[in-house]
Design a protein around this motif. Structure first.
Motif, PDB file in Angstrom:
ATOM      1  N   SER A 114       0.839  -1.197   0.000  1.00  0.00           N
ATOM      2  CA  SER A 114       0.000   0.000   0.000  1.00  0.00           C
ATOM      3  C   SER A 114       0.873   1.245   0.000  1.00  0.00           C
ATOM      4  O   SER A 114       1.861   1.318   0.741  1.00  0.00           O
ATOM      5  N   PHE A 115       0.494   2.258  -0.810  1.00  0.00           N
ATOM      6  CA  PHE A 115       1.206   3.525  -0.801  1.00  0.00           C
ATOM      7  C   PHE A 115       0.986   4.252   0.523  1.00  0.00           C
ATOM      8  O   PHE A 115       1.897   4.868   1.068  1.00  0.00           O
ATOM      9  N   THR A 116      -0.238   4.172   1.055  1.00  0.00           N
ATOM     10  CA  THR A 116      -0.563   4.862   2.304  1.00  0.00           C
ATOM     11  C   THR A 116       0.252   4.316   3.464  1.00  0.00           C
ATOM     12  O   THR A 116       0.862   5.071   4.234  1.00  0.00           O
ATOM     13  N   LEU A 117       0.285   2.987   3.589  1.00  0.00           N
ATOM     14  CA  LEU A 117       1.035   2.380   4.687  1.00  0.00           C
ATOM     15  C   LEU A 117       2.538   2.573   4.516  1.00  0.00           C
ATOM     16  O   LEU A 117       3.262   2.746   5.502  1.00  0.00           O
ATOM     17  N   ALA A 118       3.008   2.548   3.266  1.00  0.00           N
ATOM     18  CA  ALA A 118       4.431   2.790   3.022  1.00  0.00           C
ATOM     19  C   ALA A 118       4.809   4.210   3.428  1.00  0.00           C
ATOM     20  O   ALA A 118       5.862   4.439   4.036  1.00  0.00           O
ATOM     21  N   ALA A 119       3.947   5.166   3.123  1.00  0.00           N
ATOM     22  CA  ALA A 119       4.214   6.558   3.493  1.00  0.00           C
ATOM     23  C   ALA A 119       4.277   6.712   5.009  1.00  0.00           C
ATOM     24  O   ALA A 119       5.150   7.396   5.550  1.00  0.00           O
ATOM     25  N   GLU A 120       3.345   6.041   5.721  1.00  0.00           N
ATOM     26  CA  GLU A 120       3.351   6.094   7.187  1.00  0.00           C
ATOM     27  C   GLU A 120       4.634   5.482   7.730  1.00  0.00           C
ATOM     28  O   GLU A 120       5.234   6.002   8.665  1.00  0.00           O
ATOM     29  N   ARG A 121       5.030   4.375   7.137  1.00  0.00           N
ATOM     30  CA  ARG A 121       6.237   3.679   7.601  1.00  0.00           C
ATOM     31  C   ARG A 121       7.478   4.543   7.418  1.00  0.00           C
ATOM     32  O   ARG A 121       8.365   4.582   8.276  1.00  0.00           O
ATOM     33  N   LEU A 122       7.542   5.269   6.290  1.00  0.00           N
ATOM     34  CA  LEU A 122       8.726   6.073   5.966  1.00  0.00           C
ATOM     35  C   LEU A 122       8.672   7.470   6.571  1.00  0.00           C
ATOM     36  O   LEU A 122       9.668   8.197   6.517  1.00  0.00           O
ATOM     37  N   GLY A 123       7.505   7.856   7.096  1.00  0.00           N
ATOM     38  CA  GLY A 123       7.361   9.199   7.621  1.00  0.00           C
ATOM     39  C   GLY A 123       7.297  10.246   6.525  1.00  0.00           C
ATOM     40  O   GLY A 123       7.728  11.391   6.707  1.00  0.00           O
ATOM     41  N   LEU A 124       6.743   9.866   5.370  1.00  0.00           N
ATOM     42  CA  LEU A 124       6.619  10.764   4.218  1.00  0.00           C
ATOM     43  C   LEU A 124       5.160  10.943   3.856  1.00  0.00           C
ATOM     44  O   LEU A 124       4.292  10.194   4.298  1.00  0.00           O
ATOM     45  N   GLY A 125       4.889  11.931   3.022  1.00  0.00           N
ATOM     46  CA  GLY A 125       3.552  12.090   2.485  1.00  0.00           C
ATOM     47  C   GLY A 125       3.296  11.050   1.403  1.00  0.00           C
ATOM     48  O   GLY A 125       4.234  10.619   0.714  1.00  0.00           O
ATOM     49  N   GLN A 126       2.049  10.669   1.226  1.00  0.00           N
ATOM     50  CA  GLN A 126       1.727   9.681   0.197  1.00  0.00           C
ATOM     51  C   GLN A 126       2.097  10.192  -1.195  1.00  0.00           C
ATOM     52  O   GLN A 126       2.558   9.424  -2.044  1.00  0.00           O
ATOM     53  N   SER A 127       1.930  11.487  -1.410  1.00  0.00           N
ATOM     54  CA  SER A 127       2.266  12.062  -2.717  1.00  0.00           C
ATOM     55  C   SER A 127       3.767  11.950  -2.990  1.00  0.00           C
ATOM     56  O   SER A 127       4.187  11.738  -4.133  1.00  0.00           O
ATOM     57  N   THR A 128       4.572  12.071  -1.921  1.00  0.00           N
ATOM     58  CA  THR A 128       6.027  11.955  -2.090  1.00  0.00           C
ATOM     59  C   THR A 128       6.410  10.539  -2.495  1.00  0.00           C
ATOM     60  O   THR A 128       7.235  10.327  -3.396  1.00  0.00           O
ATOM     61  N   VAL A 129       5.804   9.547  -1.838  1.00  0.00           N
ATOM     62  CA  VAL A 129       6.075   8.157  -2.190  1.00  0.00           C
ATOM     63  C   VAL A 129       5.644   7.880  -3.628  1.00  0.00           C
ATOM     64  O   VAL A 129       6.369   7.225  -4.395  1.00  0.00           O
ATOM     65  N   SER A 130       4.487   8.383  -4.022  1.00  0.00           N
ATOM     66  CA  SER A 130       4.012   8.200  -5.398  1.00  0.00           C
ATOM     67  C   SER A 130       4.978   8.824  -6.400  1.00  0.00           C
ATOM     68  O   SER A 130       5.264   8.236  -7.454  1.00  0.00           O
ATOM     69  N   GLN A 131       5.498  10.024  -6.065  1.00  0.00           N
ATOM     70  CA  GLN A 131       6.466  10.676  -6.947  1.00  0.00           C
ATOM     71  C   GLN A 131       7.742   9.858  -7.062  1.00  0.00           C
ATOM     72  O   GLN A 131       8.324   9.743  -8.153  1.00  0.00           O
ATOM     73  N   HIS A 132       8.192   9.287  -5.942  1.00  0.00           N
ATOM     74  CA  HIS A 132       9.394   8.447  -5.977  1.00  0.00           C
ATOM     75  C   HIS A 132       9.208   7.286  -6.951  1.00  0.00           C
ATOM     76  O   HIS A 132      10.102   6.981  -7.748  1.00  0.00           O
ATOM     77  N   ILE A 133       8.063   6.637  -6.876  1.00  0.00           N
ATOM     78  CA  ILE A 133       7.809   5.490  -7.747  1.00  0.00           C
ATOM     79  C   ILE A 133       7.716   5.931  -9.206  1.00  0.00           C
ATOM     80  O   ILE A 133       8.279   5.283 -10.103  1.00  0.00           O
ATOM     81  N   GLN A 134       7.023   7.024  -9.443  1.00  0.00           N
ATOM     82  CA  GLN A 134       6.888   7.526 -10.815  1.00  0.00           C
ATOM     83  C   GLN A 134       8.246   7.872 -11.411  1.00  0.00           C
ATOM     84  O   GLN A 134       8.532   7.528 -12.569  1.00  0.00           O
ATOM     85  N   ARG A 135       9.096   8.531 -10.633  1.00  0.00           N
ATOM     86  CA  ARG A 135      10.415   8.926 -11.133  1.00  0.00           C
ATOM     87  C   ARG A 135      11.298   7.704 -11.361  1.00  0.00           C
ATOM     88  O   ARG A 135      12.081   7.659 -12.314  1.00  0.00           O
ATOM     89  N   LEU A 136      11.168   6.709 -10.478  1.00  0.00           N
ATOM     90  CA  LEU A 136      11.936   5.483 -10.654  1.00  0.00           C
ATOM     91  C   LEU A 136      11.493   4.756 -11.918  1.00  0.00           C
ATOM     92  O   LEU A 136      12.330   4.274 -12.701  1.00  0.00           O
ATOM     93  N   GLU A 137      10.200   4.685 -12.144  1.00  0.00           N
ATOM     94  CA  GLU A 137       9.678   4.041 -13.358  1.00  0.00           C
ATOM     95  C   GLU A 137      10.121   4.808 -14.607  1.00  0.00           C
ATOM     96  O   GLU A 137      10.457   4.198 -15.631  1.00  0.00           O
ATOM     97  N   THR A 138      10.139   6.131 -14.496  1.00  0.00           N
ATOM     98  CA  THR A 138      10.561   6.950 -15.637  1.00  0.00           C
ATOM     99  C   THR A 138      12.038   6.740 -15.946  1.00  0.00           C
ATOM    100  O   THR A 138      12.434   6.594 -17.115  1.00  0.00           O
ATOM    101  N   SER A 139      12.866   6.698 -14.913  1.00  0.00           N
ATOM    102  CA  SER A 139      14.307   6.540 -15.134  1.00  0.00           C
ATOM    103  C   SER A 139      14.639   5.172 -15.715  1.00  0.00           C
ATOM    104  O   SER A 139      15.590   5.028 -16.494  1.00  0.00           O
ATOM    105  N   LEU A 140      13.860   4.144 -15.341  1.00  0.00           N
ATOM    106  CA  LEU A 140      14.110   2.791 -15.841  1.00  0.00           C
ATOM    107  C   LEU A 140      13.311   2.477 -17.105  1.00  0.00           C
ATOM    108  O   LEU A 140      13.533   1.439 -17.738  1.00  0.00           O
ATOM    109  N   GLU A 141      12.359   3.368 -17.414  1.00  0.00           N
ATOM    110  CA  GLU A 141      11.479   3.166 -18.572  1.00  0.00           C
ATOM    111  C   GLU A 141      10.746   1.823 -18.479  1.00  0.00           C
ATOM    112  O   GLU A 141      10.586   1.105 -19.469  1.00  0.00           O
TER     113      GLU A 141
END
Length: 284
Positions: free
Chosen positions: A18-45
């Motif tokens: 879950s993005f929500t639970l991952a954000a809670e675990r990392l102490g980040l906002g859910q939008s930040t976690v989503s951005q991390h995943i999007q940027r990682l997917e973009t960099s790896l295509e």
């Protein structure tokens, strides 16, 4: 170069489902976690995660990346530990009950091993009663196992209902006496099941005994009889028997029990990680 923050978000989303639970675990906002995943997917295509109505799962490319991401984060942890004063070192002997190992232990240990790479874990898997006996003999530093209600031994992690399970409940319930599949003594679940049947006058016979949960599960999936397990740890392929069909079972409690004389810093660090991880998994 891959961004470690993005990889950490990726691994945590996979752990938590879950993005929500991952954000809670990392102490980040859910939008930040989503951005991390999007940027990682973009960099790896590559698309790394698929989202459905229930949870987030890895794509085939995500599965290919996962082990490498974990390795990179592990190396980062080792480097940080190398230059961090007062980092934990030493050996910790952990005993874990058989049923907990197959369901939750990998997620519990992953973060601890990454955060404390200089700690060597010696893992023992056995029945709860056996683990307590080994700890009394000085062979285990920290036990994560079951206790019965009313027992005050150890620190409570969570309470769990026990349930009756079978491949084909109707077929098994038609058998007399009731065929049981059980751990050998000393087993908390075995004792609770036999006491419940005895109180209600239900005739029983044990058709399969095994010290391994995988062995008991195989017997239950083969249709040999009824298996008792904590509800959240019920193996796939088995159905829960309705409470009205067999006696209600007493709950069990999973607890942490440290050994007197063990390295308190190591015990406290692992205990804290176990409590946080297990409770976050159960709230998912």
């Amino acid at each position: 170069m891959l961004d470690l923050s993005q990889l950490r978000s990726f691994v945590t989303v996979e752990q938590m489902g879950s993005f929500t639970l991952a954000a809670e675990r990392l102490g980040l906002g859910q939008s930040t976690v989503s951005q991390h995943i999007q940027r990682l997917e973009t960099s790896l295509e590559r698309r790394l995660l698929e989202r459905d109505t229930h949870k987030v799962v890895l794509t085939s490319d995500g599965e290919a990346l996962l082990s490498h991401a974990r390795s990179m984060l592990s190396i980062e942890g080792q480097v940080r530990s190398l230059f961090k004063g007062g980092s934990l070192r030493g050996r910790l002997r952990l005993g874990v009950s058989e049923d907990f190992v197959t369901s939750q232990l990998p997620a519990v240990l992953e973060d601890f091993v990454r955060s404390h790479p200089s700690v060597d874990l010696e893992l023992t898997v056995a029945l709860s009663g056996v683990l307590y006996e080994m700890q009394d003999a000085g062979a285990i530093d920290l036990v994560l196992a079951k206790r019965r209600l009313g027992d005050e031994h150890g620190k409570l992690v969570y309470r769990e209902p026990l349930v009756w399970l079978a491949r084909d409940p109707e077929h098994v319930l038609a058998s007399h006496p009731l065929p049981l599949i059980a751990f050998p003594p000393p087993s908390v679940t075995r004792a609770i099941a036999l006491e419940a049947l005895g109180r209600h006058g239900v005739a029983w016979r044990i058709v399969c005994t095994c010290g391994s949960l995988s062995g008991l599960t195989a017997a239950a999936r083969a249709g040999m009889g009824v298996l008792v397990q904590p509800r959240s740890m019920a193996p796939s392929g088995l159905k829960e028997i309705a409470p009205a069909r067999l006696p209600v079972l007493e709950d069990v409690e999973f607890v942490l029990v440290p050994r007197k004389g063990a390295d308190q810093a190591l015990v406290a660090a692992l205990s804290d990680d176990i409590l946080k991880k297990v409770r976050s998994l159960r709230s998912a």
